[in-house]
Design an enzyme around this catalytic site. Structure first.
Site, PDB file in Angstrom:
ATOM      1  N   CYS A  36       0.699  -0.941   0.184  1.00  0.00           N
ATOM      2  CA  CYS A  36      -0.186  -0.047  -0.031  1.00  0.00           C
ATOM      3  C   CYS A  36       0.757   1.070   0.107  1.00  0.00           C
ATOM      4  O   CYS A  36       2.155   1.297   0.222  1.00  0.00           O
ATOM      5  CB  CYS A  36      -0.899   0.116   1.214  1.00  0.00           C
ATOM      6  SG  CYS A  36      -1.900  -1.321   1.594  1.00  0.00           S
ATOM      7  N   ASN A  52       0.306  -2.705   5.276  1.00  0.00           N
ATOM      8  CA  ASN A  52       0.696  -4.333   5.507  1.00  0.00           C
ATOM      9  C   ASN A  52       2.261  -3.922   6.194  1.00  0.00           C
ATOM     10  O   ASN A  52       2.912  -3.229   5.385  1.00  0.00           O
ATOM     11  CB  ASN A  52       0.572  -4.893   4.272  1.00  0.00           C
ATOM     12  CG  ASN A  52       0.832  -6.613   4.545  1.00  0.00           C
ATOM     13  OD1 ASN A  52       0.381  -6.893   5.708  1.00  0.00           O
ATOM     14  ND2 ASN A  52       1.260  -7.141   3.407  1.00  0.00           N
ATOM     15  N   ARG A  97      -4.922   6.876   0.287  1.00  0.00           N
ATOM     16  CA  ARG A  97      -3.964   5.622   0.285  1.00  0.00           C
ATOM     17  C   ARG A  97      -4.545   5.077  -1.150  1.00  0.00           C
ATOM     18  O   ARG A  97      -5.710   4.973  -1.487  1.00  0.00           O
ATOM     19  CB  ARG A  97      -3.830   4.933   1.181  1.00  0.00           C
ATOM     20  CG  ARG A  97      -5.331   4.608   1.886  1.00  0.00           C
ATOM     21  CD  ARG A  97      -5.378   2.814   1.507  1.00  0.00           C
ATOM     22  NE  ARG A  97      -4.493   2.048   1.922  1.00  0.00           N
ATOM     23  CZ  ARG A  97      -4.634   1.367   3.091  1.00  0.00           C
ATOM     24  NH1 ARG A  97      -5.554   1.771   3.890  1.00  0.00           N
ATOM     25  NH2 ARG A  97      -3.859   0.852   3.653  1.00  0.00           N
TER      26      ARG A  97
END
Length: 323
Positions: A2, A79, A16
């Site tokens: 991400c 993540n 994002r």
């Protein structure tokens, strides 16, 4: 995988890319002030700041990937496999599961300063939402448009970093990304000068000042590319220009299907991109198969009440056909 971004023109903007090889049933969810947030080991928040963001609703509970509260505080989980460690923090700290950080902090804090104080005394548990919903290995991006922090739960404790860049990706740890930027000090949006001294060299095309800007989709390269584009951004301060520019920056680090294959043989793609105005609470998004930007407002009416307001994503491509 991400990329999270903060960006300020006349208003602060946050958002994002969420890069995954699968969908997780996400939708835009507004949690109004009187929805009772319950926690595994903390007292419930019967009333709190209203929140808008992308979430999966499980058993009536919003599991947010990222969100902004009505005070303009942003928090996103990204993540962080192999590094994230639960439990983390002092054993006598406030006990919070990873998925509870967004509702707990955004529900009760109006600034990064307040959230930081809570994070310094939190005990992040390894308690899942449900037996079939394991905790994701995460680190978090936190901003109010004035300060930006990165929180990383590591084996040696919860590390908090000031983020002067306003960008977060994935592994390695955040201090690596800051140090790595030093390798790209010579990049420029301007045309390069001849520094050889002798030969009459000159650029043969536009954009050569940024030769060496990494173009792959690794976390380190996406961090550098997003930082370069953000800090060289030329944008008018109005809403339409700011939102458009925000998505252009995210597009530059987005993953088209076929570019990144996982060890399991699946394709990592940018499942959705989002941008939220921290002052108005308007949440903008687009999905992999729908490049048209959709807006969801968190107006005063939406902030009141006690039931979640869920807006399914518009995922089919929207074409404007000229008559």
């Amino acid at each position: 995988m991400c990329t999270s971004l903060t960006f300020t023109t006349a208003d602060p903007y946050f958002g994002r890319n969420l890069d995954l090889e699968y969908h997780f049933g996400q939708q835009v969810v507004i949690t109004p002030r009187n929805y009772p947030f319950t926690f595994k080991a903390m007292p419930a928040l019967e009333t709190h700041y209203a929140i808008i963001g992308m979430a999966t609703v499980a058993e009536g509970y919003p599991l947010y990937a990222e969100a902004v509260n009505e005070k303009g505080l942003y928090l996103a989980g990204l993540n962080f496999p192999g590094n994230a460690c639960y439990p983390c923090g002092p054993e006598d700290g406030t006990p919070a599961a990873p998925y509870e950080l967004i509702p707990w902090l955004l529900g009760s804090c109006d600034s990064v300063d307040q959230a930081e104080e809570k994070l310094r005394s939190v005990r992040i548990l390894d308690t899942p939402f449900a037996p079939n919903v394991p905790n994701a290995p995460l680190h978090w991006h936190l901003s109010d448009g004035k300060r930006t922090l990165v929180a990383e739960p590591m084996a040696d404790g919860l590390r908090l970093f000031e983020d002067p860049v306003g960008v977060l990706t994935n592994n390695p740890a955040f201090d690596f990304h800051l140090a790595n930027l030093n390798q790209y000090l010579g990049l420029s949006a301007a045309q390069p000068e001849n520094r050889f001294g002798g030969p009459g060299l000159r650029p043969f095309g536009q954009g050569m000042g940024a030769l060496g800007l990494p173009g792959d989709w690794s976390p380190a390269s996406r961090f550098v590319r997003a930082a370069f584009l953000k800090w060289n951004s030329a944008c008018e301060p109005d809403e339409a220009s700011s939102v458009s520019q925000f998505f252009h920056i995210l597009d530059a680090v987005a993953m088209p299907r076929g570019a990144v294959r996982t060890p399991e043989g699946k394709w990592d793609i940018t499942d959705y991109s989002c941008c939220v105005n921290g002052r108005t609470g308007t949440y903008y998004y687009k999905t992999y198969d729908n490049s048209q930007i959709t807006a969801v407002a968190m107006d005063e009416a939406a902030r009141e009440g006690s039931k979640l307001l869920c807006r399914p994503l518009v995922t089919g491509q929207q074409f404007r056909t000229e008559p």
